[in-house]
Design an enzyme around this catalytic site. Structure first.
Site, short mmCIF file in Angstrom:
data_model
loop_
_atom_site.label_atom_id
_atom_site.label_comp_id
_atom_site.label_asym_id
_atom_site.label_seq_id
_atom_site.Cartn_x
_atom_site.Cartn_y
_atom_site.Cartn_z
N SER A 1 0.84 -1.21 0.00
CA SER A 1 0.00 0.00 0.00
C SER A 1 0.87 1.25 0.00
O SER A 1 0.58 2.23 -0.71
CB SER A 1 -0.94 -0.01 1.20
OG SER A 1 -1.81 -1.12 1.17
N ASP A 2 1.94 1.25 0.79
CA ASP A 2 2.89 2.36 0.77
C ASP A 2 3.58 2.47 -0.58
O ASP A 2 3.75 3.56 -1.13
CB ASP A 2 3.95 2.16 1.85
CG ASP A 2 3.50 2.63 3.23
OD1 ASP A 2 2.76 3.61 3.31
OD2 ASP A 2 3.89 2.00 4.22
N LEU A 3 4.01 1.34 -1.11
CA LEU A 3 4.79 1.36 -2.34
C LEU A 3 3.94 1.80 -3.53
O LEU A 3 4.39 2.61 -4.36
CB LEU A 3 5.38 -0.03 -2.60
CG LEU A 3 6.36 -0.52 -1.53
CD1 LEU A 3 6.76 -1.96 -1.81
CD2 LEU A 3 7.59 0.37 -1.47
N GLY B 1 3.48 5.50 -3.27
CA GLY B 1 4.67 6.21 -3.68
C GLY B 1 4.81 6.28 -5.20
O GLY B 1 5.19 7.32 -5.75
#
Length: 412
Positions: A178-180, A183
């Site tokens: 989810s972070d990647l 980003g």
């Protein structure tokens, strides 16, 4: 002296106020492509991920391997935003920047005059990317965003793992996707905003949320529900639409089979001596195989367990059928293809400590990614950046250090 940036984004200045992963992942991509990234960190603390270990680097910095994964091609300055003098330094840097990336809670930077409205009044061409858990509006806008929680809330975990009857449970993905994904969407959006500025001269605010990004990459599973009324479920290593597209037990391990069309299915049946399956009306096309997947698997599994993995994969490869092993991370990084593609890059920190990183994955023929700077120590570049960018004298810098407004990491 830092190497001069090169690449398609050379000449762009990015002020990175973000920490942890989604924001640093976005700014690292921009840095790989040549942008000059100034990473702003809290004096005496730095990015939270510096302490997310073990493992840690053995150079005395106590920087974790996690931090190293997303902070190359950056210079670090340590500035206390909560002090008026510190906020003023950041405003002055933002006035010279093309892009600001931040992941503070909604509205938090306004109290320091570092929000988009304040900074764009001084620099109308500024592209200001805010990364949060849930975006700048909506009922969840004030909640913190954490990858694990987003994987659950977005429905991703409900799709990941084995079915209940097989002893499974909802499972997070093994890396913080989810972070990647957020980003990457942030980096894409920044590049789109740059092109808009090139055409119009206008900067803009980008509102990028983990929740939105993770919903976006539900892709076929979301579409199956929205357009077919099919609620996705956990299938382990099986595919919701394509059959057979899964792992199979062999005599000495497991292999992955990823067939994308009916021709490949017929070829696989011939290869394992099950030509009659290809002629079975239930299995002649993918729609039938999907409906009758349990019956098909019951026939295929006994055939696969008679093969050694390496032998089966060799004949599949010779027949042009997509298949592969289940590698460990060390095996994947040592794979001949990874070596040929120079996936792993080695950098050196200012003290000579070697750092291995996974390189930028796209190969640009005219303006490739570059690896100029190893992930920096906290505040390693505070003095040089503020001197070069803002023209601060040595005495002014010393005074700011004594006042606790800035800090510098002394190199060995």
């Amino acid at each position: 002296m830092s190497p001069a940036p090169s690449g398609p984004l050379a000449g762009l200045k990015v002020l990175d106020l973000s920490r942890v992963l989604a924001g640093p992942w976005a700014s690292q991509a921009l840095g790989d492509l040549g942008a000059d990234i100034i990473k702003v960190e809290q004096p005496g603390q730095g990015d939270d991920t510096r302490r997310w270990g073990p493992p840690f680097l053995p150079d005395g910095s106590k920087d974790s391997a996690y931090y190293l994964a997303c902070n190359r091609n950056k210079r670090s300055i340590a500035v206390d935003l909560a002090k008026p003098e510190g906020a003023d330094l950041i405003r002055r840097l933002a006035a010279q920047s093309d892009i600001v990336v931040e992941n503070f809670k909604v509205g938090a930077l306004a109290r320091y005059g570092l929000d988009y409205a304040s900074l764009s009044a001084e620099n109308p061409g500024l592209i200001y990317c805010s990364i949060t858990g849930f975006g700048q509006d909506g009922p969840y806008r004030d909640r913190g965003g954490y990858d694990f929680l987003i994987q659950g809330l977005s429905g991703l975990m409900s799709l990941t793992g084995f079915p209940d009857q097989e002893g499974g449970a909802p499972t997070k993905v093994g890396v913080p996707v989810s972070d990647l994904f957020t980003g990457l969407y942030a980096a894409i959006s920044i590049l789109a905003a740059l092109n808009h500025r090139h055409r119009t001269g206008q900067g803009q605010h980008i509102d990028c949320a983990l929740f939105d990004s993770q919903l976006a990459v539900l892709v076929n599973q979301a579409s199956n529900y929205l357009n077919g009324g099919v609620e996705p479920r956990r299938l382990g290593n099986e595919h919701p639409n394509v059959v057979p597209y899964q792992d199979f037990q062999t005599a000495d391990g497991r292999v992955l089979v990823a067939l994308g069309n009916d021709r490949q299915f017929r070829a696989l049946c011939a290869l394992v001596g099950l030509e009659d399956l290809a002629a079975d009306p239930r299995f002649v096309d993918n729609a039938g195989r999907s409906v009758h997947r349990a019956d098909l698997q019951a026939r295929l599994r006994p055939a696969f367990v008679t093969w050694r993995s390496a032998d089966l994969l060799a004949v599949m490869d010779a027949a042009g059928l997509p298949g592969g092993p289940v590698n460990s991370v060390p095996q994947a990084l040592a794979d001949p293809q990874a070596r040929a593609r120079q996936v792993v890059q080695r950098l050196q920190r200012s003290d000579g400590q070697a750092v291995d990183v996974i390189g930028f994955p796209a190969k640009l023929s005219k303006s490739p990614a570059t690896y100029r700077l190893a992930p920096p120590r906290v505040g390693e570049d505070t003095r040089s950046v503020l001197e070069d960018q803002l023209g601060l004298s040595a005495q002014a810098l010393d005074d700011l250090i004594v006042a606790g407004v800035i800090a510098e990491e002394h190199r060995p």
